[in-house]
Design a protein around this motif. Structure first.
Motif, PDB file in Angstrom:
ATOM      1  N   ILE A  19      57.542  90.438  38.822  1.00  0.00           N
ATOM      2  CA  ILE A  19      56.632  89.349  38.489  1.00  0.00           C
ATOM      3  C   ILE A  19      56.834  88.972  37.030  1.00  0.00           C
ATOM      4  N   VAL A  20      57.020  87.674  36.798  1.00  0.00           N
ATOM      5  CA  VAL A  20      57.215  87.171  35.441  1.00  0.00           C
ATOM      6  C   VAL A  20      55.912  86.537  34.994  1.00  0.00           C
ATOM      7  N   GLY A  21      55.484  86.858  33.789  1.00  0.00           N
ATOM      8  CA  GLY A  21      54.234  86.299  33.289  1.00  0.00           C
ATOM      9  C   GLY A  21      54.148  86.362  31.784  1.00  0.00           C
ATOM     10  N   LYS A  22      53.118  85.709  31.266  1.00  0.00           N
ATOM     11  CA  LYS A  22      52.865  85.667  29.836  1.00  0.00           C
ATOM     12  C   LYS A  22      51.618  86.497  29.556  1.00  0.00           C
ATOM     13  N   VAL A  23      51.678  87.352  28.538  1.00  0.00           N
ATOM     14  CA  VAL A  23      50.556  88.227  28.207  1.00  0.00           C
ATOM     15  C   VAL A  23      49.420  87.394  27.629  1.00  0.00           C
ATOM     16  N   VAL A  24      48.216  87.558  28.224  1.00  0.00           N
ATOM     17  CA  VAL A  24      47.035  86.835  27.776  1.00  0.00           C
ATOM     18  C   VAL A  24      46.073  87.772  27.049  1.00  0.00           C
ATOM     19  N   THR A  25      45.875  88.963  27.612  1.00  0.00           N
ATOM     20  CA  THR A  25      44.948  89.939  27.032  1.00  0.00           C
ATOM     21  C   THR A  25      45.607  91.311  27.048  1.00  0.00           C
ATOM     22  N   ILE A  26      45.381  92.058  25.972  1.00  0.00           N
ATOM     23  CA  ILE A  26      45.915  93.412  25.883  1.00  0.00           C
ATOM     24  C   ILE A  26      44.753  94.372  25.698  1.00  0.00           C
ATOM     25  N   ARG A  27      44.715  95.381  26.546  1.00  0.00           N
ATOM     26  CA  ARG A  27      43.736  96.454  26.414  1.00  0.00           C
ATOM     27  C   ARG A  27      44.486  97.757  26.221  1.00  0.00           C
ATOM     28  N   GLU A  28      43.764  98.858  26.212  1.00  0.00           N
ATOM     29  CA  GLU A  28      44.396 100.146  25.947  1.00  0.00           C
ATOM     30  C   GLU A  28      45.445 100.513  26.996  1.00  0.00           C
ATOM     31  N   ASN A  29      45.086 100.464  28.282  1.00  0.00           N
ATOM     32  CA  ASN A  29      46.002 100.885  29.333  1.00  0.00           C
ATOM     33  C   ASN A  29      46.448  99.765  30.262  1.00  0.00           C
ATOM     34  N   ASP A  30      45.905  98.577  30.099  1.00  0.00           N
ATOM     35  CA  ASP A  30      46.283  97.498  30.992  1.00  0.00           C
ATOM     36  C   ASP A  30      46.426  96.180  30.244  1.00  0.00           C
ATOM     37  N   LEU A  31      46.989  95.208  30.953  1.00  0.00           N
ATOM     38  CA  LEU A  31      47.233  93.873  30.411  1.00  0.00           C
ATOM     39  C   LEU A  31      46.746  92.847  31.415  1.00  0.00           C
TER      40      LEU A  31
END
Length: 134
Positions: free
Chosen positions: A68-80
């Motif tokens: 899956i190709v995507g753009k990072v919107v939110t970053i948390r400690e263990n997930d995106l």
């Protein structure tokens, strides 16, 4: 005759000690070879992957291990949270599921190409100077 047998047994015992020592040495050498050929490169790759995953930034384009190709919107400690497709679907994925960071790859490729171009120009200038000397 009895002394001859005792001498043969003593020589066999000495030969056995030598073969045991050489076997142990060979096993130790084999372990070192396995470490440098198999274990060390894998640990290096794992370290690079971990660094890549920890250096993700908002706006980076990534590819997951599922493709899956995507753009990072939110970053948390263990997930995106990534945004995929033209309709901007959002998906929550685990950080370990990131396979590659396309943004960083493209930057790296541009740097490599620039370095190659600079090397070519330097080589051409050096060749031009040598032609002018002659």
């Amino acid at each position: 005759m009895n002394t001859f047998l005792m001498m043969a047994q003593a020589q066999g015992a000495e030969a056995g000690k030598g073969s045991t020592t050489s076997t142990i040495i060979m096993m130790v050498v084999l372990l070192f070879v396995m470490y440098f050929v198999m274990i060390r490169p894998q640990k290096k790759r794992q370290k690079e992957e971990q660094e890549m995953r920890s250096s993700l930034e908002i706006g980076d384009e990534i590819v997951t291990i599922g493709g899956i190709v995507g753009k990072v919107v939110t970053i948390r400690e263990n997930d995106l949270v990534i945004e995929t497709g033209a309709d901007r679907n959002k998906m929550k994925i685990e950080r370990w599921a990131v396979n590659t960071n396309r943004t960083k790859q493209e930057q790296h490729q541009k740097e490599v190409e620039a370095a190659r171009e600079a090397a070519k120009q330097k080589k051409n200038k050096k060749a031009d100077k040598e032609e002018n000397k002659d």
